[in-house]
Design a protein around this motif. Structure first.
Motif, PDB file in Angstrom:
ATOM      1  N   PHE A  38      13.000   8.811 -19.887  1.00 29.29           N
ATOM      2  CA  PHE A  38      14.321   8.480 -19.364  1.00 29.29           C
ATOM      3  C   PHE A  38      14.448   8.858 -17.907  1.00 29.29           C
ATOM      4  N   LEU A  39      15.334   8.146 -17.253  1.00 24.61           N
ATOM      5  CA  LEU A  39      15.695   8.485 -15.885  1.00 24.61           C
ATOM      6  C   LEU A  39      16.973   9.302 -15.927  1.00 24.61           C
ATOM      7  N   THR A  40      17.019  10.347 -15.150  1.00 26.66           N
ATOM      8  CA  THR A  40      18.264  11.100 -15.019  1.00 26.66           C
ATOM      9  C   THR A  40      18.268  11.821 -13.675  1.00 26.66           C
ATOM     10  N   HIS A  41      19.318  12.599 -13.422  1.00 25.18           N
ATOM     11  CA  HIS A  41      19.393  13.336 -12.157  1.00 25.18           C
ATOM     12  C   HIS A  41      18.364  14.464 -12.152  1.00 25.18           C
ATOM     13  N   SER A  42      18.106  15.046 -10.981  1.00 27.09           N
ATOM     14  CA  SER A  42      17.189  16.193 -10.964  1.00 27.09           C
ATOM     15  C   SER A  42      17.971  17.502 -10.889  1.00 27.09           C
ATOM     16  N   HIS A  43      19.085  17.506 -10.151  1.00 28.78           N
ATOM     17  CA  HIS A  43      19.882  18.720  -9.965  1.00 28.78           C
ATOM     18  C   HIS A  43      18.966  19.932  -9.780  1.00 28.78           C
ATOM     19  N   GLY A  44      19.122  20.975 -10.607  1.00 27.06           N
ATOM     20  CA  GLY A  44      18.312  22.175 -10.371  1.00 27.06           C
ATOM     21  C   GLY A  44      16.995  22.192 -11.130  1.00 27.06           C
ATOM     22  N   ARG A  45      16.562  21.053 -11.602  1.00 28.68           N
ATOM     23  CA  ARG A  45      15.375  21.044 -12.447  1.00 28.68           C
ATOM     24  C   ARG A  45      14.093  21.247 -11.658  1.00 28.68           C
ATOM     25  N   ASP A  77      18.235  12.568  -5.699  1.00 30.51           N
ATOM     26  CA  ASP A  77      18.572  13.390  -6.857  1.00 30.51           C
ATOM     27  C   ASP A  77      18.215  12.626  -8.133  1.00 30.51           C
ATOM     28  N   ALA A  78      16.925  12.607  -8.454  1.00 30.63           N
ATOM     29  CA  ALA A  78      16.481  11.839  -9.621  1.00 30.63           C
ATOM     30  C   ALA A  78      15.259  12.491 -10.249  1.00 30.63           C
ATOM     31  N   ALA A  79      15.157  12.312 -11.565  1.00 37.57           N
ATOM     32  CA  ALA A  79      14.013  12.873 -12.291  1.00 37.57           C
ATOM     33  C   ALA A  79      13.601  11.913 -13.403  1.00 37.57           C
ATOM     34  N   PHE A  80      12.336  12.031 -13.785  1.00 37.65           N
ATOM     35  CA  PHE A  80      11.853  11.273 -14.941  1.00 37.65           C
ATOM     36  C   PHE A  80      11.535  12.268 -16.050  1.00 37.65           C
ATOM     37  N   ILE A  81      12.102  12.030 -17.229  1.00 37.03           N
ATOM     38  CA  ILE A  81      11.858  12.885 -18.388  1.00 37.03           C
ATOM     39  C   ILE A  81      10.920  12.144 -19.335  1.00 37.03           C
ATOM     40  N   THR A  82       9.738  12.703 -19.542  1.00 41.55           N
ATOM     41  CA  THR A  82       8.829  12.095 -20.510  1.00 41.55           C
ATOM     42  C   THR A  82       9.192  12.608 -21.894  1.00 41.55           C
ATOM     43  N   LEU A  83       9.462  11.688 -22.797  1.00 41.04           N
ATOM     44  CA  LEU A  83       9.839  12.083 -24.154  1.00 41.04           C
ATOM     45  C   LEU A  83       8.659  12.707 -24.887  1.00 41.04           C
ATOM     46  N   SER A  84       8.926  13.739 -25.674  1.00 40.21           N
ATOM     47  CA  SER A  84       7.892  14.326 -26.520  1.00 40.21           C
ATOM     48  C   SER A  84       7.419  13.282 -27.533  1.00 40.21           C
TER      49      SER A  84
END
Lengths: 216, 188
Positions: A38-45, A77-84
């Motif tokens: 998923f695409l989401t914000h990065s914020h403090g990640r 301000d963007a991040a990619f989350i790789t699903l488990s």
């Protein structure tokens, strides 16, 4: 050329960490280097941070994915989350789901609509080149990292971060992802409400920076 | 009767193929359709829907050069901004080439606005104690807008003396940096 619509959706709510200190919207399903996520914000990640499913509690955390790409070094301000491998994602934010068929850019004055946790919000693009700070995005020395985004005159709710932004007259074209909000003091006239607006990240820019492709 | 059997067979085969295609590529994605998503299966897909506009945009920027001051859309369509100092024949020629666009004259070129904005971005990053929270170019009003935390007379004077005193600047006061729009709550 006629092609079938790309099958992906927006409107997934995720938690930022197991301790219950936040939750967000998620922009859209995407692929990166062959992996789904998923695409989401990065914020403090940070890279390799774990993201948890909504409903997760501190005593029984349910990890659903890992941050595998951040765009904040590119000022986005963007991040990619790789699903488990064993994680499943479904769309259940009422009113937030959209079938996204394409992505594109915007011009000043374009009408856009944010779809996220707290219902749609519509506004006009004010500026394409806003440079801003988020208090919780800092480098390893604690210095603020300047971010760049598109300014728009709706006022997002907390929890809307990561929500997808589409053209109002073409709700299948993704143009951005919700990042932040701000307000300007106008104490000279107490009867006039303060100016309130939001900033979002340009879809073509963050897809490129994350090396991500819309899920199809 | 035979036709009905054939249709049933093909329906089952089609369902099987669809199911296989959904689960073979992304077996860990369970994508559920909600009642509230919108779809239009007849829509033509273009991955870069603005490519044509981008091409026109680049042509306009290239033609107007230093006289280009930006563009925006409103209920009347697209407005192109050109500087008052632009050669008259160039503006006339431009209007003839793009009769569907509204042309409006302003004082500052986009390049001038961006130069001031970049100067402020540089100050923003090199001197965080000044409290610059954000900056952008306001194309429609032909100015640069700066937000400074808890702006007062002293801070504004210092900014204008040490960073920029351009008449195109609008300096505003904000309480804090941008607020990240995610929910923050704590377990009790």
């Amino acid at each position: 050329m006629m092609r079938p619509p790309i099958l992906f959706f927006s409107g997934v709510e995720i938690k930022n960490n197991a301790a219950g200190t936040g939750s967000s919207s998620s922009c859209a399903a995407a692929t990166r280097l062959g992996a789904g996520g998923f695409l989401t914000h990065s914020h403090g990640r940070s890279l390799n941070d774990t993201v948890y499913a909504t409903g997760t509690t501190e005593s029984s955390p349910i990890p659903i994915g890992t941050v595998t790409a951040l765009a904040n070094s590119s000022g986005l301000d963007a991040a990619f989350i790789t699903l488990s491998d064993d994680a499943a994602a479904s769309n259940y934010i009422p009113g937030a789901n959209r079938l996204i068929a394409a992505y594109g850019s915007v011009e000043v004055g374009d009408n856009v609509t944010l779809y996220a946790k707290y219902g749609p919000k519509t506004g006009q693009v004010i500026a394409l080149d806003r440079v801003y700070y988020l208090d919780n995005i800092r480098d390893s020395n604690g210095q603020l990292i300047p971010l760049s985004g598109i300014s728009v005159n709706y006022y997002a709710d907390l929890g809307d971060s990561g929500g997808c932004i589409v053209l109002t007259n073409d709700t299948q074209t993704l143009v951005g992802m919700q990042s932040s909000r701000s307000s300007v003091d106008d104490d000279s006239d107490p009867d006039t409400p303060d100016l309130q607006f939001s900033t979002f990240v340009s879809a073509p820019l963050f897809l490129n920076a994350l090396n991500a492709t819309l899920f199809n | 009767m035979k036709r009905s059997h054939s249709l049933s067979f093909f329906s089952v085969l089609l369902s099987l193929l669809l199911t296989l295609s959904l689960f073979s590529g992304f077996s860990y994605f369970i994508i559920e359709k909600s009642d509230d998503y919108e779809t239009d299966s007849t829509k033509s897909i273009t991955i870069d829907p603005d490519f044509t506009n981008l091409s026109i945009y680049n042509d306009q920027v290239s033609y107007l050069g230093d006289s280009f001051a930006g563009r925006y859309v409103d209920e009347n369509g697209v407005t192109i901004l050109v500087t008052k100092s632009a050669p008259e024949e160039k503006v006339t020629s431009f209007k003839n080439s793009y009769p569907k666009f509204t042309v409006r004259e302003v004082t500052n070129s986009l390049q001038e606005l961006q130069t001031i904005k970049n100067l402020i971005v540089s100050e923003m990053t090199s001197n965080p104690s000044r409290g610059i929270a954000s900056v952008y170019t306001d194309i429609v009003h032909n100015k640069v807008v700066v937000d400074i935390i808890n702006l007062d007379f002293s801070k504004e004077t210092s900014f204008r003396q040490q960073v920029s005193n351009s008449p195109t600047l609008e300096i505003r006061s904000v309480d804090s940096y941008d607020e990240a729009t995610y929910t923050i709550f704590f377990w009790c």
